[in-house]
Design an enzyme around this catalytic site. Structure first.
Site, PDB file in Angstrom:
ATOM      1  N   ASN A 180     -30.513 -10.922 -15.494  1.00 26.41           N
ATOM      2  CA  ASN A 180     -29.605 -11.573 -15.060  1.00 26.41           C
ATOM      3  C   ASN A 180     -28.090 -10.961 -15.488  1.00 26.41           C
ATOM      4  O   ASN A 180     -27.835 -11.138 -16.703  1.00 26.41           O
ATOM      5  CB  ASN A 180     -29.526 -13.405 -15.439  1.00 26.41           C
ATOM      6  CG  ASN A 180     -28.166 -14.171 -15.131  1.00 26.41           C
ATOM      7  OD1 ASN A 180     -27.527 -13.671 -14.234  1.00 26.41           O
ATOM      8  ND2 ASN A 180     -28.411 -15.107 -15.767  1.00 26.41           N
ATOM      9  N   HIS A 207     -28.589 -22.760 -13.664  1.00 24.50           N
ATOM     10  CA  HIS A 207     -28.280 -21.947 -14.927  1.00 24.50           C
ATOM     11  C   HIS A 207     -27.386 -22.835 -15.679  1.00 24.50           C
ATOM     12  O   HIS A 207     -26.540 -23.302 -15.482  1.00 24.50           O
ATOM     13  CB  HIS A 207     -27.717 -20.553 -14.568  1.00 24.50           C
ATOM     14  CG  HIS A 207     -27.943 -19.790 -15.765  1.00 24.50           C
ATOM     15  ND1 HIS A 207     -26.800 -19.775 -16.788  1.00 24.50           N
ATOM     16  CD2 HIS A 207     -28.723 -18.705 -16.263  1.00 24.50           C
ATOM     17  CE1 HIS A 207     -27.131 -18.878 -17.851  1.00 24.50           C
ATOM     18  NE2 HIS A 207     -28.001 -18.401 -17.602  1.00 24.50           N
ATOM     19  N   GLU A 262     -34.837 -22.441 -20.854  1.00 27.50           N
ATOM     20  CA  GLU A 262     -33.585 -21.814 -21.648  1.00 27.50           C
ATOM     21  C   GLU A 262     -33.008 -22.893 -22.413  1.00 27.50           C
ATOM     22  O   GLU A 262     -32.018 -23.444 -22.231  1.00 27.50           O
ATOM     23  CB  GLU A 262     -32.770 -21.163 -20.601  1.00 27.50           C
ATOM     24  CG  GLU A 262     -33.137 -20.655 -19.478  1.00 27.50           C
ATOM     25  CD  GLU A 262     -32.317 -19.932 -18.470  1.00 27.50           C
ATOM     26  OE1 GLU A 262     -32.659 -19.003 -17.707  1.00 27.50           O
ATOM     27  OE2 GLU A 262     -30.982 -20.420 -18.659  1.00 27.50           O
ATOM     28  N   GLY A 311     -30.432 -11.744 -20.176  1.00 23.04           N
ATOM     29  CA  GLY A 311     -28.928 -12.007 -20.056  1.00 23.04           C
ATOM     30  C   GLY A 311     -28.464 -10.364 -20.493  1.00 23.04           C
ATOM     31  O   GLY A 311     -28.505  -9.390 -19.912  1.00 23.04           O
TER      32      GLY A 311
HETATM   33  P1  13P Z   1     -28.990 -13.904 -23.012  1.00 23.02           P
HETATM   34  O1  13P Z   1     -30.204 -12.947 -22.825  1.00 23.02           O
HETATM   35  O2  13P Z   1     -27.626 -13.203 -22.900  1.00 23.02           O
HETATM   36  O3  13P Z   1     -29.267 -14.801 -24.267  1.00 23.02           O
HETATM   37  O4  13P Z   1     -28.788 -14.632 -21.735  1.00 23.02           O
HETATM   38  C1  13P Z   1     -30.046 -15.417 -21.231  1.00 23.02           C
HETATM   39  C2  13P Z   1     -29.759 -16.479 -20.384  1.00 23.02           C
HETATM   40  O5  13P Z   1     -28.588 -16.703 -19.856  1.00 23.02           O
HETATM   41  C3  13P Z   1     -30.784 -17.103 -19.923  1.00 23.02           C
HETATM   42  O6  13P Z   1     -30.511 -17.456 -18.590  1.00 23.02           O
END
Ligand code: 13P
Length: 251
Positions: free
Chosen positions: A8, A95, A165, A231
């Site tokens: 992402n 999200h 998440e 992310g």
């Molecule tokens: P990070 O990997 O930057 O923590 O983001 C993860 C995220 O947004 C999960 O959707």
């Protein structure tokens, strides 16, 4: 056995030129990762051209967000059909960063249904803002799941991915403990079974939140998940390549 790895990119990088370079590096890394299916979710404005220029087979593309309506007066929005036309076969729905900007459980319900109708695989994100010892977050997750999965038939469960998440872990370098993820995966399956019977057992679950090259393998081995949503590490070509390599070691 293949793990799902969603890259992402969020609102990065700042130019199409950089996006092409990043995709090329991601392509190379993905090609040597035999046990990972990579899904890249670039900013929608880059999607069509990235997809057009991509000659490999390993990478699929996702929308980071989409509207549930097929068209109309929704300034700034993108429909699932438009995303599909540009080359997306997956869509991230609900999200945490979209929920923070106002996306509701009811929106996610409509979006999951709209994505399935377009033959796009929904990646439905759920996760609590904070945790306390009393476990109230289970109720919160259940509500998100019940809303997001409400319009599905049992058979459609096989066409959806749940991304758990915990919001408190997003953006850092340390995931939640894989043991806690394992517990959450059992809870998610139980909730899916409650709603849709035995088919809920096979629902695909991935983990998102501070997944890095250092913790990916352990999360996949011990977290009871089918993959990761990555992310900030996904927009760092070297780190993302190391993460994919680390996954090979988890198999
Ligand atoms: P990070 O990997 O930057 O923590 O983001 C993860 C995220 O947004 C999960 O959707």
């Amino acid at each position: 056995m293949k793990f799902i790895v969603v890259a992402n990119w969020k609102m990065n990088p700042s130019s199409f030129r950089e996006a092409k370079v990043l995709l090329e590096a991601t392509r190379k890394a993905a090609e040597s990762a035999r046990h990972a299916s990579v899904i890249v979710a670039p900013p929608a404005i880059f999607l069509r051209d990235l997809k057009k220029g991509y000659k490999g087979k390993k990478i699929s593309f996702a929308l980071q967000s989409a509207h549930f309506e097929a068209g109309g007066a929704y300034t700034g929005e993108i429909s699932l059909a438009q995303g599909k036309d540009a080359g997306a076969t997956y869509a991230i729905i609900g999200h945490a960063e979209r929920r923070a900007a106002g996306e509701s459980n009811e929106d996610t319900r409509k979006k999951v249904a709209a994505a399935l109708a377009e033959n796009i695989t929904p990646i439905l994100c759920v996760g609590e803002t904070k945790r306390s010892n009393s476990g109230e977050y289970f109720g919160f997750i259940k509500e998100q799941l019940h809303a997001g999965l409400a319009d599905l038939s049992g058979t459609a469960l096989g066409r959806i991915i749940i991304s758990y998440e915990p919001i408190w872990a997003i953006g850092g370098e340390k995931t939640m403990s894989p043991r806690d993820m394992h517990e959450m995966a059992i809870f998610i399956r139980k909730s899916a079974i409650e709603m849709h019977g035995d088919k809920g057992m096979g629902i695909k679950i991935i983990y998102g939140g501070a997944a890095t090259e250092s913790n990916a393998a352990q999360m996949l081995r011990e977290g009871d998940v089918n993959g990761l949503l990555v992310g900030h590490v996904s927009v760092n070509a070297e780190r993302f390549a190391s993460l994919l390599q680390a996954i090979e070691g988890a198999v």
